[in-house]
Design an enzyme around this catalytic site. Structure first.
Site, mmCIF file in Angstrom:
data_model
loop_
_atom_site.group_PDB
_atom_site.id
_atom_site.type_symbol
_atom_site.label_atom_id
_atom_site.label_comp_id
_atom_site.label_asym_id
_atom_site.label_seq_id
_atom_site.Cartn_x
_atom_site.Cartn_y
_atom_site.Cartn_z
ATOM 1 N N LYS A 22 42.579 22.397 12.198
ATOM 2 C CA LYS A 22 43.944 21.981 11.831
ATOM 3 C C LYS A 22 43.897 20.938 10.716
ATOM 4 C CE LYS A 22 45.936 18.611 14.364
ATOM 5 N NZ LYS A 22 46.404 17.405 13.647
ATOM 6 N N ASN A 23 43.008 19.951 10.871
ATOM 7 C CA ASN A 23 43.018 18.843 9.911
ATOM 8 C C ASN A 23 42.363 19.191 8.575
ATOM 9 O OD1 ASN A 23 44.465 17.384 11.703
ATOM 10 N ND2 ASN A 23 42.787 16.046 12.368
ATOM 11 N N ARG A 92 53.313 13.573 10.547
ATOM 12 C CA ARG A 92 52.983 12.542 9.575
ATOM 13 C C ARG A 92 52.122 13.045 8.427
ATOM 14 N NH1 ARG A 92 55.443 8.586 12.282
ATOM 15 N NH2 ARG A 92 56.069 10.224 13.683
ATOM 16 N N CYS A 116 54.559 6.110 15.437
ATOM 17 C CA CYS A 116 54.161 7.305 16.170
ATOM 18 C C CYS A 116 53.443 6.862 17.428
ATOM 19 C CB CYS A 116 53.335 8.185 15.235
ATOM 20 S SG CYS A 116 51.708 8.653 15.704
ATOM 21 N N ARG A 121 50.735 3.935 11.646
ATOM 22 C CA ARG A 121 50.434 4.997 10.682
ATOM 23 C C ARG A 121 51.176 4.862 9.346
ATOM 24 N NH1 ARG A 121 49.098 10.498 13.476
ATOM 25 N NH2 ARG A 121 47.637 10.480 11.745
ATOM 26 N N ASP A 307 39.632 11.182 17.508
ATOM 27 C CA ASP A 307 40.331 12.352 18.037
ATOM 28 C C ASP A 307 39.634 12.953 19.265
ATOM 29 O OD1 ASP A 307 42.252 12.075 16.126
ATOM 30 O OD2 ASP A 307 41.492 13.656 14.812
ATOM 31 N N ARG A 399 50.895 21.361 19.030
ATOM 32 C CA ARG A 399 50.818 20.924 17.629
ATOM 33 C C ARG A 399 49.441 21.194 17.045
ATOM 34 N NH1 ARG A 399 52.451 15.006 16.558
ATOM 35 N NH2 ARG A 399 51.575 15.788 14.645
#
Ligand code: EPU
Length: 433
Positions: A22-23, A92, A116, A121, A307, A399
Site C-alpha cells: 500500500k505504502n 493523509r 489523526c 502528522r 507499522d 484501508r
C-alpha cells in the site's frame, strides 16, 4: 458497518500470499501525475486508501482504469491541481500529490491534514522542501497553496527529521525541476527505493535512493512506463506474527525477506523459529517452547518499523517476562493497548513506552478498531483469545489490508466478516463449527 468475529485458538497452517505494498502504491499512483503519458502499475492492492488515491487522481483530471490489481493512469491534462479536504481528511497520504502537481504544473493546492488517531502528522517538511525548490507557499482556509510559475529549481534540501512521504513528495517534485537537487537526511524505506525505480523508468535521473542522500538531476519531461509494486512488508510481517502468536506452521509467500530483517531478528529473539525458504517466502515453524519477552524500539528503516509495533506488542502479551515497547516515530500510537487490556492483556503505558507483562491468557470480548495497525493487532489477539472476539469499525483495517479475513481463513483461522450483505458467508462459517 462491518464487524469481524474471530474464534481464537487455531494454530495457522499452510501459506498466505502477500499483496502489493500500500505504502509503495500510494506514491507510485501520485507519480503518474508527472507525465501526460500512460503509466501502468501492477500489483496494486485493492484496499480503501488506494481507492481514495485513485479518486484523487481522477479529481485532478487523470484517466484511471483498474483491472485485477493493474492500474493504468493517464494524466494527459491536469485540470484541477488540488487535493480537496473531503479526500485529505480520509487519507493523509493525499499530501503525496503536492510535489508532483507543483513539479508538473507549477501550482498545487492541498488541504492541510488535521490530527489523526496516531498523532499530529503535520506536512511542514513537505512544504519546506517545496519552498527550497523555489515554490512560494501560502496557507489559507485550511489549504496550503504552492506556486512556481516558471518551474521549480533544484536545491539542497536537508530534512529536519526523517519523513517517508516527505522524501517521496520532494523527490517527485525535483524530477522536473531545473538543475540538481540533493535530499539529505532522506528516508531509506524500501518504498522510497521502489518509487525511485519507477521514476527512473519514467525517465528521471535519480541516484542514492535507499541511502540518506538522494541526488536528482531534473529533466524537462517524464514519459509513460510499466512497473510492478514491491510486496507489502507490513502485511507480510502481520501474517508472520499471526503464525507465531497461534503457534502455527505458516509460510508467508510473495514477500521480500530483505525488507523484514528487523522484525525477523526480534521474532527470533523471542524464540520463534523462522526460516527463509526462498527469495520470496518465509516460514514460521511450530513452537517448541514458550515465547520470551523482547524489547523493541521503533525507528526509521532499517530499524523496527512503527507499522509493526502494535502487532509485535500483541505477540508480547503471550511471551514470558516483561517486554518494553518504545514508540519513537508517532506520539500517540498505543490506541490498541486499552483494547488489548479488555481482552486480558497486562500492559502499562508510560509516555512513549508500553510495558507488557506476559504471558496472559486472552479471552474474547468486543473491541474497537482505532487505526489501521492497531486493528491488525486486535485481529492477532483475537486469533489466540479463548472464545469469540468481535472487532467493531473494521473499515480501519480495510484501508490497508486486502481481504485480511479471507487470507487468514485460508490458513485455518476462524474469522469472518459480518455486515449487511454477508448472510451466506455467515451460514457457511456456522456450518463449519
Ligand atoms: N513529520 C513532521 N512533519 C512532516 C512530516 C512528518 O513532523 O512534514 C513527523 C511525523 O509527525 C512523524 C514523523 O515525522 O512523527 C515521521 O512521519 P513520516 O512523515 O515518516 O510518516 P508518513 O510519511 O506520513 C509513512 C507511512 C506510515 C508510516 C510512516 C512511518 C505512507 C503512506 N505512510 O507515513 O504508514 O507509519 O511513514 O514509517 O507511506 C500505515 O501504513 O499504517 C502508516 C501510518
Amino acid at each position: 458497518m462491518d464487524i469481524f468475529e474471530i474464534h481464537g485458538g487455531v494454530p495457522l497452517s499452510g501459506s498466505i500470499a502477500t499483496s502489493g505494498s500500500k505504502n509503495s502504491a500510494l506514491p507510485a499512483l501520485a507519480a503518474c501525475l508527472l507525465t501526460e503519458e500512460e503509466v501502468i502499475l501492477e500489483g496494486i492492492p485493492r484496499v480503501r486508501d488506494i481507492q481514495t488515491m485513485e479518486k484523487l487522481l481522477a479529481h485532478t483530471g487523470a484517466d484511471v482504469i483498474e483491472r485485477n490489481g493493474t492500474v493504468s493512469v493517464t494524466a494527459r491534462r491536469i485540470e484541477r491541481p488540488e487535493a480537496p479536504y473531503e479526500v485529505v481528511k480520509t487519507m493523509r497520504a493525499s499530501s503525496l500529490v503536492l510535489g508532483p502537481l507543483a513539479g508538473r504544473t507549477g501550482r498545487a493546492r492541498v488541504s492541510m491534514p488535521g490530527g489523526c488517531a496516531i498523532g499530529a502528522r503535520p506536512i511542514n517538511l513537505h512544504v519546506a522542501g517545496l519552498e527550497h525548490l523555489g515554490a512560494v507557499t501560502h496557507q489559507a482556509h485550511g489549504y496550503i497553496e504552492a506556486r512556481a510559475e516558471s518551474g521549480l529549481r533544484g536545491a539542497h534540501v536537508k530534512f529536519e527529521r526523517i519523513t517517508v512521504t516527505g522524501t517521496e513528495d520532494i523527490m517527485m517534485a525535483a524530477t522536473l525541476a531545473h538543475g540538481e537537487t540533493i535530499l539529505e537526511n532522506a528516508a531509506r524505506e524500501p518504498e522510497v527505493v521502489d518509487l525511485a525505480e519507477l521514476l527512473v523508468k519514467m525517465g528521471a535521473r535519480i541516484e542514492g535512493a535507499g541511502t540518506s542522500t538522494i541526488r536528482i538531476q531534473g529533466v524537462s519531461r517524464l514519459h509513460g512506463t510499466r512497473h510492478r509494486i514491491i510486496p507489502d512488508r507490513i502485511e507480510a510481517g502481520t501474517f508472520l506474527i499471526a503464525g507465531a502468536i497461534t503457534g502455527g506452521d505458516l509460510s508467508v509467500t510473495s514477500c521480500d525477506p530483505a525488507h523484514l530483517e528487523a522484525l525477523l531478528a526480534s521474532m527470533r529473539a523471542a524464540g520463534v523459529e523462522i526460516s527463509v525458504e526462498s527469495p520470496a517466502a518465509i516460514r514460521v515453524h511450530p513452537r517448541r517452547g514458550p515465547l520470551r519477552s523482547v524489547d523493541i524500539t521503533t525507528e526509521e528503516h532499517p530499524g523496527f518499523p512503527t507499522d509493526l509495533q502494535a502487532q509485535f506488542l500483541a505477540l508480547m502479551t503471550q511471551a514470558t517476562g516483561i517486554s518494553i515497547i518504545t514508540e519513537n516515530i508517532f506520539e500517540n500510537r498505543f490506541m490498541h493497548v486499552p483494547e488489548l487490556s479488555r481482552l486480558g492483556a497486562n500492559i502499562r503505558i508510560d509516555g512513549r513506552r508500553a510495558m507488557v507483562a506476559g504471558p496472559t491468557p486472552l479471552s474474547g470480548a468486543e473491541v474497537m478498531c482505532s487505526d489501521l495497525r492497531a486493528s491488525a493487532s486486535l485481529v492477532l489477539a483475537g486469533l489466540v483469545a479463548h472464545g469469540s472476539t468481535v472487532l467493531q469499525r473494521v473499515y480501519h483495517i480495510d484501508r490497508g489490508y486486502e481481504s485480511i479475513e479471507k487470507k487468514l481463513a485460508g490458513a485455518g483461522a476462524r474469522i469472518l466478516r459480518k455486515g449487511e450483505h454477508d448472510g451466506a458467508q455467515r451460514r457457511v462459517f456456522e456450518a463449519g463449527q
